[in-house]
Design a protein around this motif. Sequence first.
Motif, mmCIF file in Angstrom:
data_model
loop_
_atom_site.group_PDB
_atom_site.id
_atom_site.type_symbol
_atom_site.label_atom_id
_atom_site.label_comp_id
_atom_site.label_asym_id
_atom_site.label_seq_id
_atom_site.Cartn_x
_atom_site.Cartn_y
_atom_site.Cartn_z
ATOM 1 N N ASN A 170 -15.952 24.554 47.103
ATOM 2 C CA ASN A 170 -16.383 23.150 47.194
ATOM 3 C C ASN A 170 -16.523 22.637 48.624
ATOM 4 N N PRO A 171 -17.504 23.151 49.369
ATOM 5 C CA PRO A 171 -17.719 22.645 50.736
ATOM 6 C C PRO A 171 -17.920 21.133 50.740
ATOM 7 N N LEU A 172 -17.456 20.509 51.820
ATOM 8 C CA LEU A 172 -17.565 19.059 51.932
ATOM 9 C C LEU A 172 -19.021 18.614 51.885
ATOM 10 N N SER A 173 -19.901 19.397 52.505
ATOM 11 C CA SER A 173 -21.322 19.075 52.566
ATOM 12 C C SER A 173 -22.104 20.379 52.603
ATOM 13 N N LEU A 174 -23.396 20.275 52.355
ATOM 14 C CA LEU A 174 -24.209 21.489 52.281
ATOM 15 C C LEU A 174 -25.561 21.264 52.945
ATOM 16 N N LEU A 175 -25.973 22.229 53.762
ATOM 17 C CA LEU A 175 -27.326 22.247 54.322
ATOM 18 C C LEU A 175 -27.933 23.597 53.981
ATOM 19 N N THR A 176 -29.033 23.584 53.225
ATOM 20 C CA THR A 176 -29.714 24.833 52.894
ATOM 21 C C THR A 176 -31.072 24.877 53.590
ATOM 22 N N VAL A 177 -31.452 26.067 54.028
ATOM 23 C CA VAL A 177 -32.717 26.296 54.732
ATOM 24 C C VAL A 177 -33.353 27.524 54.093
ATOM 25 N N ASP A 186 -24.269 22.403 66.038
ATOM 26 C CA ASP A 186 -22.947 21.902 65.662
ATOM 27 C C ASP A 186 -22.931 21.186 64.312
ATOM 28 N N LEU A 187 -23.795 21.625 63.383
ATOM 29 C CA LEU A 187 -23.870 20.954 62.077
ATOM 30 C C LEU A 187 -22.841 21.480 61.086
ATOM 31 N N GLY A 188 -22.367 22.709 61.288
ATOM 32 C CA GLY A 188 -21.409 23.230 60.324
ATOM 33 C C GLY A 188 -21.203 24.726 60.460
ATOM 34 N N ILE A 189 -20.693 25.320 59.384
ATOM 35 C CA ILE A 189 -20.387 26.747 59.331
ATOM 36 C C ILE A 189 -21.540 27.458 58.634
ATOM 37 N N GLY A 190 -22.123 28.449 59.321
ATOM 38 C CA GLY A 190 -23.327 29.086 58.802
ATOM 39 C C GLY A 190 -23.114 30.512 58.344
ATOM 40 N N LEU A 244 -19.702 34.666 58.600
ATOM 41 C CA LEU A 244 -19.613 33.226 58.830
ATOM 42 C C LEU A 244 -19.459 32.936 60.318
ATOM 43 N N TYR A 245 -20.336 32.061 60.832
ATOM 44 C CA TYR A 245 -20.342 31.724 62.256
ATOM 45 C C TYR A 245 -20.369 30.214 62.438
ATOM 46 N N VAL A 246 -19.860 29.798 63.606
ATOM 47 C CA VAL A 246 -19.794 28.378 63.923
ATOM 48 C C VAL A 246 -19.832 28.227 65.438
ATOM 49 N N SER A 247 -20.246 27.072 65.923
ATOM 50 C CA SER A 247 -20.266 26.846 67.375
ATOM 51 C C SER A 247 -18.884 26.418 67.863
ATOM 52 N N ARG A 248 -18.634 26.670 69.138
ATOM 53 C CA ARG A 248 -17.347 26.251 69.723
ATOM 54 C C ARG A 248 -17.220 24.730 69.718
ATOM 55 N N ALA A 249 -18.331 24.048 69.957
ATOM 56 C CA ALA A 249 -18.297 22.584 69.972
ATOM 57 C C ALA A 249 -17.908 22.039 68.608
ATOM 58 N N TYR A 250 -18.398 22.680 67.552
ATOM 59 C CA TYR A 250 -18.046 22.227 66.195
ATOM 60 C C TYR A 250 -16.548 22.407 65.958
#
Length: 301
Positions: A212-219, A232-236, A164-170
């Motif tokens: 139960n993530p608050l929101s979901l983005l799938t690619v 900075d959209l979320g945790i990937g 699991l990775y995330v940006s510092r700005a997020y």
Amino acid sequence: MDWDKLRIFHAVADAGSLTHAGDKLNLSQSAVSRQIRALEESLSATLFHRHARGLILTEQGELLFDATAAMSKRLETASARIRDSDEEVFGELRVTTTFGFGTLWLAPRLTKLYEQYPDLKIDLMLEERVLDLPMREADVAIRMKEPSQADLIRKRLMTVKMQLYVSRAYLDKHGTPEELSDMSQHRLICQNPRSPQVGTAANLVQNLMTHNPLSLLTVNNYFGVLQGVLHDLGIGVLPDYVTEDFPDLVQIFQHKYSTEVPVYLAYPEELRHSRRISAFRDFVQNEIIAHRKHLKELGKI
């Protein structure tokens, strides 16, 4: 059976047209037609259904085309081996790997390979489908599991874990989650469950979804997941081989990751002595050694 007639038949079957095959072979349409008729007479069989839109193989034609296709692949292999020089590396090398590994790890490093072998021509085929190496759909493959096809030379390169990775700005904006239950306050970015991917990655995502993530983005590929994280959209959920090239990514939940996924390099036994294969294999191995050394210096492994 006349080899020249078989060569012409294969070109016609591949093109679906006497005219197009003639253009490719530098022969007139009438000359191609005569050769096909002669072949049909020698076999006492009709090889094509003829109609206004072109030519369609009959059942007997399909059988012959399968045989000429296999012959063509073998001839390509022989030609490649003959062209390989003891001193030089040149010519086309068809490499297949997954979209994620190809775009995020391999392609950015190819500059070094071209600097060493400027006459090499790489055809990089990125897809999740496993191409048939013995049938020469590709020359060499890098895959996230051990290849099961026979007559392949295979070498285990490394292992990969999904983490699991995330940006510092997020994190600056939304805070750092401490427990998996905190995912209920964050957006999860991951591969679409319906997309082809290794089973361990899918299992990790399924586990995260139970929180139960608050929101979901799938690619449908990891390049898209990475872009979401970098913006900075979320945790990937991403493979750990991205960490060297994107040092600003922050790994969270370091105790939570997929089981290790083996990465293999494979190529047909008949290409064992190919200079192009050897050059590519050595390049990949050296890059992996340098990659692991750098990660150790960064304290990431």
